[in-house]
Structures are given as structure tokens and as C-alpha cells.
Design an enzyme around this catalytic site. Sequence first.
Site, PDB file in Angstrom:
ATOM      1  N   SER A 111       0.850  -1.189   0.000  1.00  0.00           N
ATOM      2  CA  SER A 111       0.000   0.000   0.000  1.00  0.00           C
ATOM      3  C   SER A 111       0.885   1.238   0.000  1.00  0.00           C
ATOM      4  O   SER A 111       2.012   1.201   0.515  1.00  0.00           O
ATOM      5  CB  SER A 111      -0.896   0.028   1.246  1.00  0.00           C
ATOM      6  OG  SER A 111      -1.553   1.273   1.385  1.00  0.00           O
ATOM      7  N   TYR A 155      -1.585  -0.182  10.081  1.00  0.00           N
ATOM      8  CA  TYR A 155      -1.717  -0.705   8.726  1.00  0.00           C
ATOM      9  C   TYR A 155      -0.508  -0.293   7.884  1.00  0.00           C
ATOM     10  O   TYR A 155       0.088  -1.120   7.186  1.00  0.00           O
ATOM     11  CB  TYR A 155      -3.009  -0.181   8.121  1.00  0.00           C
ATOM     12  CG  TYR A 155      -3.275  -0.633   6.710  1.00  0.00           C
ATOM     13  CD1 TYR A 155      -3.714  -1.928   6.446  1.00  0.00           C
ATOM     14  CD2 TYR A 155      -3.121   0.242   5.636  1.00  0.00           C
ATOM     15  CE1 TYR A 155      -3.973  -2.342   5.144  1.00  0.00           C
ATOM     16  CE2 TYR A 155      -3.380  -0.164   4.334  1.00  0.00           C
ATOM     17  CZ  TYR A 155      -3.802  -1.453   4.096  1.00  0.00           C
ATOM     18  OH  TYR A 155      -4.062  -1.860   2.809  1.00  0.00           O
ATOM     19  N   LYS A 183       2.340  -2.629   6.033  1.00  0.00           N
ATOM     20  CA  LYS A 183       2.575  -2.606   4.595  1.00  0.00           C
ATOM     21  C   LYS A 183       4.029  -2.234   4.277  1.00  0.00           C
ATOM     22  O   LYS A 183       4.583  -2.674   3.267  1.00  0.00           O
ATOM     23  CB  LYS A 183       1.601  -1.660   3.918  1.00  0.00           C
ATOM     24  CG  LYS A 183       0.160  -2.163   3.970  1.00  0.00           C
ATOM     25  CD  LYS A 183       0.018  -3.548   3.356  1.00  0.00           C
ATOM     26  CE  LYS A 183      -1.425  -4.006   3.290  1.00  0.00           C
ATOM     27  NZ  LYS A 183      -1.577  -5.327   2.612  1.00  0.00           N
TER      28      LYS A 183
END
Length: 257
Positions: free
Chosen positions: A148, A161, A165
Site C-alpha cells: 500500500s 496498517y 505494509k
Amino acid sequence: MAAEAAAGVPDSGRVALVTGASRGIGYGVARALVARGDRVCITGRGEEALAEAVARLGPDRVIAVPGKAHDEAHQADAVERTMAAFGRVDYLVNNAGTNPVFGPMAELDLQVVRKVFETNVISALGFAQQTYRAWQREHGGAIVNIASVAGLAPSPFIGAYGMSKAAMVNLTLQLAHEFAPDVRVNAIAPAVVKTQFAQALWEGKEEEAAAGYPLGRLGVPEDIGGAAAFLTSDQADWITGQTLVVDGGLFLKAGVH
């Protein structure tokens, strides 16, 4: 629609395993691979959603194995059932992910952070180990990790998150180095893609959310599916250890203006 797209397409003789593929980006990837003639195993947590995805993609080309991505027994079962059904597993696309927490880093529940890493990073390594041992070590292949843009720059309020990533990007480098020369390993770093997973970032405010993208729109699963199809194709045969940013030009805004 995907089953129709695959109708008449010759079997490529290649097989892929795509995790977290009952919907969203994973489904978009599976659809792109089926449309070019691959056979595909898709995984996910919901049996009903997986069954619906198989029906749309075409049960002659696709099987589903339900389970939780971080469960090592599920990882082994998915690979074993892919081998039993299709006799090989050339490509792995690690898409399964979670983001159950939204807030500043100073307030994150560390147990939740551990869950994020278990699902987003450790499961990807587990699936890579399984496919490598089962087929790729002896026969070659390719792995694509769905990272991401949140892993490439500060991402306020989705820090856990983003951390996971970023780890996925480094996992890609490690595996690319160790699995060469026969297995290529790359990553894709999307910006916001219009999926249920990311709907809090765009639903009800899509025009506003898309205003920061030079190409004038948010991503759709087909954008990532096309990138994954390329990275697992012979046209990408001299590409490994790379992270392909698929962001509608979002990072163009990062320079000095």
C-alpha cells in the site's frame, strides 16, 4: 461476467493462488488471471462469499479454500488443495489483509497491532513458504505482495496498517533476494481503491477523495488486477524485488510546490 470473459480463452497451463479474493482487490486479481487463461485457487474467511466468487469466475477454472489467512493449517491446506486440483502453483498473490484500528499511534492497542501484523505480514510469509516448498523451488514462478502507499509514507490514523505494509515491502525484498533466480517476487502499492475494505475512505465523499489524484479518480480492483497480471507474466521476466506504485498519480503531489 468474468466467466464469460474466460469463455473461449485457452488454458494457459499456469496456476495461481490468490488470498483474500472473495471480493475487492483479490477478486479483481483473480478475475484478471482467469481471463488470461490461468486456473486459480481463491481464499477468504467467508464460505458463502467465496462460493459466489467461484460461480462468477467460473467453477471450471477456479476453486476456493475458506479459512483465516494467519492460520498456518489453512495456509498448508490451501496449497495442498491447489496442488491436488491443478497439479502446480506457479503464482502466489498475497492480498489478504486487515485494518481494524483507526487512531493515533500513541493510543494503539498493541494486541490489535499484533493482529494486523499476523494477518498482513506473517501470513504472507507463511503462504510464500508453502508455495515455494510445494512447487516454486523446483519449477519457478512468481509472487506478488499487495502492499500500500500507506507503507511508503506517513499515513495518519492508519499507522498500524502502514507499518505492516512497509514490512510487506521489505518482505518482498528479502524473498526476491533469497528465491532468485527462479522465483520473482514483487509488490504492488495501491492508493485508495474503491472496495468495501476501504469504503470509510471514500464512501459518500468520492468526488472529494478523488480530487487529490492527478488522474481524476480513485482506483478500482481491475487496476490492481492488471498490474498483478503483468507482474506474473513473461513480460515481467526481468523484474524482481520491486514495488510498483499504482496510485493514479497521487505521489506526484509529494514534491515541492
